[in-house]
Design a protein around this motif. Structure first.
Motif, PDB file in Angstrom:
ATOM      1  N   GLY A 116      38.746 -66.287  -2.849  1.00  0.00           N
ATOM      2  CA  GLY A 116      38.838 -66.344  -4.300  1.00  0.00           C
ATOM      3  C   GLY A 116      39.113 -67.767  -4.751  1.00  0.00           C
ATOM      4  O   GLY A 116      38.591 -68.223  -5.785  1.00  0.00           O
ATOM      5  N   SER A 117      39.930 -68.480  -3.998  1.00  0.00           N
ATOM      6  CA  SER A 117      40.243 -69.864  -4.354  1.00  0.00           C
ATOM      7  C   SER A 117      38.983 -70.717  -4.332  1.00  0.00           C
ATOM      8  O   SER A 117      38.719 -71.489  -5.264  1.00  0.00           O
ATOM      9  N   TYR A 153      47.486 -66.600 -11.967  1.00  0.00           N
ATOM     10  CA  TYR A 153      47.293 -67.240 -10.664  1.00  0.00           C
ATOM     11  C   TYR A 153      45.803 -67.227 -10.365  1.00  0.00           C
ATOM     12  O   TYR A 153      45.152 -66.191 -10.483  1.00  0.00           O
ATOM     13  N   HIS A 154      45.259 -68.395 -10.012  1.00  0.00           N
ATOM     14  CA  HIS A 154      43.825 -68.455  -9.735  1.00  0.00           C
ATOM     15  C   HIS A 154      43.496 -68.974  -8.345  1.00  0.00           C
ATOM     16  O   HIS A 154      42.326 -69.047  -7.992  1.00  0.00           O
ATOM     17  N   GLU A 192      41.426 -64.020 -16.167  1.00  0.00           N
ATOM     18  CA  GLU A 192      41.193 -62.759 -15.447  1.00  0.00           C
ATOM     19  C   GLU A 192      40.814 -61.677 -16.443  1.00  0.00           C
ATOM     20  O   GLU A 192      41.331 -61.647 -17.567  1.00  0.00           O
ATOM     21  N   ASP A 195      37.605 -64.414 -14.020  1.00  0.00           N
ATOM     22  CA  ASP A 195      38.123 -64.264 -12.652  1.00  0.00           C
ATOM     23  C   ASP A 195      38.228 -62.766 -12.370  1.00  0.00           C
ATOM     24  O   ASP A 195      39.111 -62.079 -12.904  1.00  0.00           O
ATOM     25  N   GLN A 210      40.543 -59.948  -8.515  1.00  0.00           N
ATOM     26  CA  GLN A 210      41.377 -58.756  -8.296  1.00  0.00           C
ATOM     27  C   GLN A 210      40.704 -57.467  -8.750  1.00  0.00           C
ATOM     28  O   GLN A 210      40.900 -56.433  -8.139  1.00  0.00           O
ATOM     29  N   LYS A 237      38.505 -60.868  -3.170  1.00  0.00           N
ATOM     30  CA  LYS A 237      39.294 -59.865  -2.426  1.00  0.00           C
ATOM     31  C   LYS A 237      38.547 -58.618  -1.927  1.00  0.00           C
ATOM     32  O   LYS A 237      38.389 -58.455  -0.723  1.00  0.00           O
TER      33      LYS A 237
HETATM   34  N1  PMP Z   1      42.226 -65.242  -8.468  1.00  0.00           N
HETATM   35  C1  PMP Z   1      43.065 -64.216  -8.581  1.00  0.00           C
HETATM   36  C2  PMP Z   1      43.155 -63.462  -9.865  1.00  0.00           C
HETATM   37  C3  PMP Z   1      43.859 -63.856  -7.499  1.00  0.00           C
HETATM   38  O1  PMP Z   1      44.718 -62.852  -7.611  1.00  0.00           O
HETATM   39  C4  PMP Z   1      43.744 -64.585  -6.295  1.00  0.00           C
HETATM   40  C5  PMP Z   1      44.553 -64.197  -5.055  1.00  0.00           C
HETATM   41  N2  PMP Z   1      45.716 -63.503  -5.254  1.00  0.00           N
HETATM   42  C6  PMP Z   1      42.859 -65.651  -6.234  1.00  0.00           C
HETATM   43  C7  PMP Z   1      42.105 -65.930  -7.316  1.00  0.00           C
HETATM   44  C8  PMP Z   1      42.715 -66.478  -4.973  1.00  0.00           C
HETATM   45  O2  PMP Z   1      42.037 -65.777  -3.985  1.00  0.00           O
HETATM   46  P1  PMP Z   1      42.225 -66.160  -2.439  1.00  0.00           P
HETATM   47  O3  PMP Z   1      43.618 -65.830  -2.063  1.00  0.00           O
HETATM   48  O4  PMP Z   1      41.183 -65.298  -1.790  1.00  0.00           O
HETATM   49  O5  PMP Z   1      41.918 -67.595  -2.293  1.00  0.00           O
END
Ligand code: PMP
Length: 957
Positions: free
Chosen positions: A626-627, A653-654, A728, A761, A764, A792
């Motif tokens: 996700g990051s 959180y992103h 999100e 985003d 989730q 995810k």
């Molecule tokens: N965006 C959101 C809304 C998340 O909840 C998360 C992880 N909790 C991420 C991005 C980042 O994803 P990752 O941990 O797979 O890098």
């Protein structure tokens, strides 16, 4: 007598919380007075003791019960030496020496013949087993009434609550000292699913403060049960004489329930359990038998033909890789092929299944305990051999039983021998899963000599439908059973059962180190983790879980305990989904490279995925997290706008890169954070429960969205040209918040007006979790983002993520600098991604999320009437949250309570976690395999936990 005793205690145990006497001006502790009608009264004044009645305290945590025992142990230690003429032979129904007389007098008042029989059974056992020992026991003056309405409990917010006092010395008398403890455990067992476990805790505490003798432990269970029988007999009688006096019968229903449960417990097993609580060998003969077998090692014959030194030790533990999907356990033929195949490959003449190994192979209802635990711990050694292989008596003995236990996954044909070697307490050896013809040759009572053939290995299904093997177990006490004996124990009772069935290797004599469990114990894993993993990584739960397997909506720990997973949305279609596993395995074996080669699977997946999004969102870039997805989305936005200014929602959180920490208020405003960097603005969380605009405001969506426009204006004024609005589609870390109606479309409008790109985003919430639509943004009318990020659930645990955008933005990003991601979108990932989409579709998981989520949400809302702390229930599909507040007026957050609830739910076998900026939200986002029954179970467990004192005591009513 009571006054003397209280003074005695004050002098000898001033720290014990019992009432103190307050003397009158005359210095007397008892004065004469008269009531309104002039009748004479004797009056005394006692000090007040604070606390809640144990009967009302929730829950009766192990440490609290232990403390009750400790308190009574100290009390009895302090009372030693106290004597009083009035304490002797008191004419009282509650005098233990009168119990049998009281029961005899009133048992006929018990109307139900089944219940009368239960009482008679306990009386008989008491007369046979306890009465003869009583004259040998210690005697002293005891309180004699530590029932749950006389014991007070303090500190509702302490992790370990303590007994804060003991009331009512009116039943004091001189008797067997152990009766004190018997009374206490009789009542401590009430209302418990596992009464004996509750009793054990009290006994452990008592023994710690005031050691019990072995004969006392032998009678304790009988005396406690007879006390309960006395109680129900008196209740039955009083029902006829004083039908309106509720207190006289308060314990009646729970006492019957306890007696019914306890009547199913073999009395020896109860005694062993209470001995274990005192750190004594649970089964008294166990050490002697083990040492005899060790000392006579050379006199013990073989059980099977092959030399077991070369046998293959098979891992049959909960996490064993030999069982891939749990559903495969049901298929005996496949398991047989697997195990015997391995033996063949390694040229082993036999396979060994270990003693004291926690397993998941025991799948029928017969393995569930009345206490609601599944039995998992193997008490025998298995020797896998082909059907027909002969078995021999290792020692002289007589046939105790030869019986076919024919139910599926039972023992099938079973032989039990009884041995009584000179100088050794008698014991039994059990041989399960034999051939049916084995039973034809043996009769109970037949003598057998060491070396005699006693049967042959059976084949499935006649052997109980197991892969061919003998289950070879030593048993010290048959506990009144005939022809069979539990071969597997509940983990919570492991110690007792391992003592009843010592290691069968004492007879099979394989090298110790080969058959010892290989797993690193949990504390060692924790310690190794502390040494080797970075300290910025936390562990879930105060007592961390070691999870060794997942299947569908369940996770399993190393003891074989199943937890209902209410929180791991990554395992979207269910843990270890066989289709997803197979897809990954298949592709991994054929090819795994990168996206620079042509490959059908990669484009097939790209087409399937983009078809799930509205036009013009049809250009995909695959990444691994996700990051990475959000990082790439921001780069695209910058490329498209030439701006740098980013607006995000507070609490969000992103991702974990520096670039994403910079746009994650959850991080930059959290511990270790340094606030928003100059190019980032956060807008208020569109939380219409406790935020700036509440649910009663019809245009709250628009109002919240207006901050987005303001933020971009502010950024521009400070020289940061707008680049992106990143949001999100439902807020996760923000506290499971559904965006208010109209928010996203309006926010997008403001962002676009400022010249920014909009990013949804969906890391989730995507892939059908919200039920009503496939993507979260589709729950918002008229909202169509320019870029969507996802992760995810996409690979069901395989690291697969993606950015999907418009051709126009993708084109702007392709400015000559290549974007290449080594792992992103490789053929294995794409094969897995495709399998996940197949399963979502075929198992109609989006629909299921809507249906099951709807039921869960309705159930949670239903709890709001009963539990004032349930401030808000919100979310969609299987993305739900509950916010806990101490007052619905002030919305004071109940963060400690939320953390407490999560821990307690874990104790009850359900995994959840907390979130939200105030840490007062409990989130629920289970694998979509979650069922309606799971939803009901979650709601019912939550109903119990929300009623516990820790949750209730700070509520502002
Ligand atoms: N965006 C959101 C809304 C998340 O909840 C998360 C992880 N909790 C991420 C991005 C980042 O994803 P990752 O941990 O797979 O890098």
């Amino acid at each position: 007598m009571q006054d003397r005793a209280l003074v005695w205690l004050q002098e000898r145990a001033p720290q014990l919380a019992v009432p103190r006497l307050v003397a009158a001006k005359s210095a007397e502790t008892m004065v004469r007075a008269a009531d309104e009608a002039g009748a004479p009264l004797r009056v005394r004044l006692l000090t007040w003791l604070p606390g809640t009645l144990l009967a009302d305290a929730r829950p009766h945590a192990p440490e609290l019960l232990r403390d009750l025992g400790r308190f009574l142990g100290r009390l009895d230690a302090a009372l030693l030496g106290f004597t009083h003429a009035a304490s002797v032979e008191r004419d009282l129904d509650w005098n233990p020496s009168r119990s049998l007389a009281v029961i005899a007098r009133h048992r006929d008042a018990i109307r139900d013949p089944g219940r009368r029989a239960i009482v008679d059974g306990f009386v008989r056992r008491y007369e046979e087993s306890a009465a003869p020992l009583l004259p040998k026991l210690r005697r002293s003056v005891i309180h004699n009434d530590a029932n749950d309405h006389n014991v007070l409990v303090g500190d509702p917010d302490a992790e370990a609550r303590r007994v804060s006092g003991l009331l009512d010395f009116g039943d004091m008398l001189e008797t067997q000292t152990v009766s004190e403890l018997a009374v206490a455990i009789a009542y401590a067992m009430l209302g418990k699913r596992d009464p004996l476990a509750a009793a054990s805790r009290v006994v452990a505490g008592y023994h710690e403060a005031f050691p019990l003798t072995e004969p006392e432990l032998d009678v304790l269970f009988h005396v406690a049960c007879v006390r309960l029988c006395c109680s129900v007999s008196l209740s039955a009688h009083r029902r006829t004489t004083e039908p309106d006096n509720a207190y006289l019968t308060v314990s009646e229903a729970p006492a019957w329930e306890a007696l019914e449960r306890l009547s199913a417990v073999p009395p020896h097993l109860a005694a062993y359990t209470l001995r274990a609580a005192c750190s004594l060998p649970p089964c008294p003969e166990s050490p002697a038998v083990a040492s005899w077998l060790r000392a006579h090692r050379d006199e013990i014959g073989r059980v099977v033909e092959p030399d077991l030194d070369g046998a293959l030790v098979l891992d049959l533990s909960a996490g064993s890789p030999l069982f891939e999907a749990l559903s495969a356990l049901e298929e005996t033929a496949r398991t047989t092929e697997r195990l015997f195949g391995l033996m063949k490959e390694t040229r082993a003449q036999a396979g060994i299944g270990r003693y004291d190994e926690a397993r998941l192979v025991y799948t029928t209802g017969a393995f569930d305990t009345p206490e609601g635990e599944r039995r998992t711990v193997h008490l025998a050694i298995d020797v896998f051999l082909p059907p027909g292989a002969p078995l021999f008596a290792p020692l002289d003995g007589i046939v105790h039983a030869a019986k076919d236990n024919a139910a599926r996954l039972d023992y099938g044909p079973t032989v039990i021998l009884r041995h009584e070697p000179r100088g050794c307490p008698p014991f039994f050896t059990l041989y399960g899963h034999l051939s049916r013809e084995s039973l034809e040759r043996l009769r109970a009572g037949d003598g057998v000599s060491k070396g005699d053939e006693i049967g042959r290995i059976g084949a499935p299904p006649e052997n109980g439908d197991w892969p061919p093997h003998v289950h070879f177990q030593i048993v010290l006490d048959m506990l009144g059973r005939d022809g069979e004996f539990p071969g597997v124990a509940a983990f919570s009772q492991r110690e007792v059962w391992l003592s009843l069935s010592p290691d069968a290797n004492l007879i099979l004599k394989m090298p110790e180190e080969r058959v010892r469990a290989a797993a690193r114990p949990k504390p060692a894993i924790l310690e190794a983790r502390r040494r080797s993993l970075g300290p910025s990584l936390s562990v879930s739960y105060r007592r961390p879980l070691e999870i060794v397997r997942g299947f569908a909506q369940h996770l399993y720990d190393e003891t074989g305990r199943a937890y209902l997973d209410g929180v791991n949305n990554v395992a979207h279609v269910g843990h270890g989904h066989p289709r997803v596993v197979a897809a990954g395995r298949r592709q991994m074996a054929v090819l795994n490279t990168n996206t620079r080669y042509l490959h059908e699977t990669i484009v097939a997946y790209a087409e399937r995925l983009t078809a799930l999004l509205p036009e013009p969102l049809h250009v995909v870039t695959f990444v691994c997290s996700g990051s990475e997805a959000n990082e790439l989305a921001l780069r695209m936005a910058r490329a498209r706008t030439c701006g740098t200014g980013i607006v995000v929602v507070d609490g969000a959180y992103h991702g974990n890169t520096q670039g994403l920490v910079d746009v994650s208020p959850y991080k930059f405003d959290g511990p270790g954070g340094r606030g928003a960097p100059p190019h980032v603005r956060k807008v208020p969380m569109p939380d219409d429960y406790r935020g700036l605009h509440r649910r009663e405001v019809p245009d709250r969506g628009e109002r919240f969205a207006a901050y987005v426009g303001e933020a971009f204006r502010d950024l521009a004024e400070h020289g940061h040209a707008p680049a992106a609005f990143l949001c999100e589609s439902l807020l996760s870390c923000g506290g499971q918040i559904e965006l208010p109606p109209g928010y996203l479309a309006a926010a997008h409008r403001h962002a676009r007006a400022a010249g920014a790109v909009t990013i949804a985003d969906e890391v989730q919430v995507g892939f059908g979790r919200v039920g009503s639509s496939f993507w979260g943004f589709e729950t918002q009318e008229g909202a169509l983002p320019d870029i969507v990020t996802m992760g995810k659930p996409m690979g069901n645990g395989h690291p697969l993520a993606a950015v999907v955008t418009t051709p126009e933005i993708a084109g702007a990003f392709a400015n000559g600098m290549e974007y290449f991601n080594t792992f992103g979108g490789n053929p294995v990932s794409c094969a897995i991604g495709l399998a996940v989409l197949d399963v979502i579709e075929e198992e109609r998981l989006q629909e299921r999320a809507e249906r099951v989520g709807g039921r869960l949400k309705a159930g949670l809302s239903g709890l709001q009437d009963r539990h004032a702390i349930l401030g808000d229930v919100r979310g969609r599909g299987l993305f739900l949250g509950i916010e806990l507040v101490r007052s619905r007026e002030t919305l004071e957050p109940a963060a400690e309570e939320a953390a407490y609830v999560v821990e307690r739910m874990k104790d009850l076998g359900i995994l959840l976690s907390t979130d939200g900026p105030l840490h007062d939200v409990i989130k629920m986002k289970p694998p979509l395999a979650f069922s309606e029954a799971d939803a009901d179970r979650l709601v019912s467990a939550l109903d119990d936990v929300l009623g516990e004192d820790f949750v209730m005591h700070r509520l502002v009513s």
